[in-house]
Design an enzyme around this catalytic site. Sequence first.
Site, PDB file in Angstrom:
ATOM      1  N   SER A  40       0.805  -1.232   0.073  1.00  0.00           N
ATOM      2  CA  SER A  40       0.006  -0.027   0.083  1.00  0.00           C
ATOM      3  C   SER A  40       0.776   1.295  -0.138  1.00  0.00           C
ATOM      4  CB  SER A  40      -1.022   0.034   1.199  1.00  0.00           C
ATOM      5  OG  SER A  40      -1.853   0.784   1.146  1.00  0.00           O
ATOM      6  N   CYS A  44       1.977   6.859  -7.256  1.00  0.00           N
ATOM      7  CA  CYS A  44       1.631   7.887  -7.879  1.00  0.00           C
ATOM      8  C   CYS A  44       2.448   9.148  -7.446  1.00  0.00           C
ATOM      9  CB  CYS A  44       0.233   8.375  -7.924  1.00  0.00           C
ATOM     10  SG  CYS A  44      -0.735   7.015  -8.270  1.00  0.00           S
ATOM     11  N   PRO A 278     -13.438 -20.009 -11.874  1.00  0.00           N
ATOM     12  CA  PRO A 278     -14.364 -19.224 -11.190  1.00  0.00           C
ATOM     13  C   PRO A 278     -13.909 -19.075  -9.685  1.00  0.00           C
ATOM     14  CG  PRO A 278     -14.850 -21.639 -11.965  1.00  0.00           C
ATOM     15  CD  PRO A 278     -13.723 -21.353 -12.362  1.00  0.00           C
ATOM     16  N   ALA A 282      -9.271 -11.214 -10.673  1.00  0.00           N
ATOM     17  CA  ALA A 282      -7.967 -10.470 -11.052  1.00  0.00           C
ATOM     18  C   ALA A 282      -8.685  -8.694 -10.917  1.00  0.00           C
ATOM     19  CB  ALA A 282      -7.373 -11.001 -12.031  1.00  0.00           C
ATOM     20  N   TYR A 428     -21.261  29.230  -9.266  1.00  0.00           N
ATOM     21  CA  TYR A 428     -20.315  30.178  -9.750  1.00  0.00           C
ATOM     22  C   TYR A 428     -20.163  31.442  -8.684  1.00  0.00           C
ATOM     23  CZ  TYR A 428     -20.111  35.029 -11.975  1.00  0.00           C
ATOM     24  OH  TYR A 428     -19.772  35.981 -11.990  1.00  0.00           O
TER      25      TYR A 428
END
Length: 565
Positions: A40, A44, A278, A282, A428
């Site tokens: 874990s 990134c 079965p 993945a 906005y």
Amino acid sequence: MPTKLLIIGGVAGGATAAARARRLDERAEIILFERGEHISFASCGLPYYIGEVIKKRERLLVTTAEAFRGRYNIDIRIFSEVIAIDTKNKQVEVKNLKAGETYRESYDKIILSPGAEPVRPPFKGIELDNIFNLRNIPDSEHIKAHIDIKRPESAVVVGGGFIGLEMAENLVRRGVKTTIVEILDQVMAPLDYEMAAIVHAHLKKKGIICELGNGVESFSKKEDRIIVSTNKGKDIECDIVILAIGIRPENRLAREAGLEIGKHGGIKVDATMRTSDPDIYAVGDAVEVKDFVTGLPTMTALAGPANKQGRIAADNVLGRKSLFRGTLGSTVVKVLNLTVASTGASEKVLKHNNIPYLVSYTHSGSHASYYPGATMMAIKLVFSPSSGKILGAQIVGMKGVDKRIDVLATAIRGAMTVYDLEELELAYAPPYSSAKDPINIAGFVATNILKGDIENINWDELGDLNWDKNILIDLRNQDELDTAGVIEGTLHVPLNELRQKLPELDKGKRYIPFCAIGLRGYLGHRVLVQNGFQSKNLSGGYKTYLGAKEKIMKESPQTRLWLSE
Ligand SMILES: Cc1cc2nc3c(=O)[nH]c(=O)nc-3n(C[C@H](O)[C@H](O)[C@H](O)COP(=O)(O)OP(=O)(O)OC[C@H]3O[C@@H](n4cnc5c(N)ncnc54)[C@H](O)[C@@H]3O)c2cc1C
């Protein structure tokens, strides 16, 4: 009997699946095998650790094996590589990489999340020192240590995908002069050429050299330095090479276990993430899933889908029906001062698959122009000519790109049309947006096209035109021409003078009005057609043309004559 679940691979998809499985079933026996030291971790974040934006290595560890064990009561085995799956006897063979011994472990169900490995083609000289890949924390530490100690002056990043671009940015942050070598004629393959061209211009402005359409052929040594030789005969000398050529799904275990592999090399799964066996599921970079827009099999190596699929696989393993309905491949990447984002199908993917589409280009401010700090963003929308359904979007700009691409990704998931974009009521206030948000504007322009209020011509159609019968008409003001440049051979009539000039125009020709970004082109087009002239607006105006100019020149000798530098 409690379910015995083995999870192979302990990062994005694997760790998520393990945590979800425990939340659903307190009694399940869950064992997670991870070949490396860390589970874990934040892949990134690796480029930003190298660039020292993320200063401490520990920040990359989302959790540790001990913390995960404690919280979820999961048997975590690091430095443990699963080397075979015996589907007949429902056992896996595991190699303890520290002790060097192997053992077998039985299972009821498996979730495979082995990820993808960086491609390292057999280029001559690839084994030389100072040529790095980036996949995990040890890789990032090697690269960072090299920069810290050896202080390289220059680098070559091979590959202009998002990892290559992030690496280029972070090398520049560390004071390393960087060249990107890319075999395609553009960076960021999910973008269409003219949108990527905005990124090329930005890289150039920031001093990053892009060798596009140049494939690496070999590496060689010159004293302490590396020479990168390309197929176009270019030799680039540098001190460090980062390979970011692409990735290959880690499918060996699955293949050898007899699981079906898809045409892109990913493990085949259904919407529940179940493989052809079965009892084996993945997820993540290793699987082939459905493209949400085209319905075709695709591979996306992105953290979001891997995490979601991990959760879905765990649900299904433990008896809760949950489906992955396809990927949009939504990406966003920071390239120095630019944000580059895309979602859904690109024009080139739709063209390649013979799926009908229309495109619109708009250039809008990130927020109200009168409030300080607004910057422009270019939006390309791709939509269905029959229903107006949004098929894809690409945005390049400095601010507000991420929120607009997320609105469009949500719109695609909700099967919305460009008509819906016109109506979206988005928050906005001047510092954030305009009363007509860039998303609304993109919707207005796209619906104008569908309703026939505007007929567009796109930059890539210019090359096919007969210039005896077509005339480009530039509606910008003189000061804009002086600062931004011109397209040679065009007629210049500022929009406000167009009505007076109509008597001088030739009804036997077709006019192609354009302005800087498209609005005045549209207004000019309306004036022309309502006065009996043939007209097609140059979509996206001079800005989009500028991005694509090099390609227009290259591909059309005829256009080159008319549209010189
Ligand atoms: C530098 C970098 C930057 C990235 N930036 C982004 C980004 O900004 N946004 C984004 O969406 N995505 C990004 N990604 C991609 C994202 O990290 C991956 O899509 C995601 O991690 C895939 O999850 P996964 O579980 O499939 O594989 P991984 O997270 O790669 O995990 C697979 C793990 O399985 C282990 N393993 C493999 N085989 C075995 C085996 N036989 N036995 C035991 N263990 C095994 C591997 O050691 C590996 O740790 C980036 C990736 C990199 C490398």
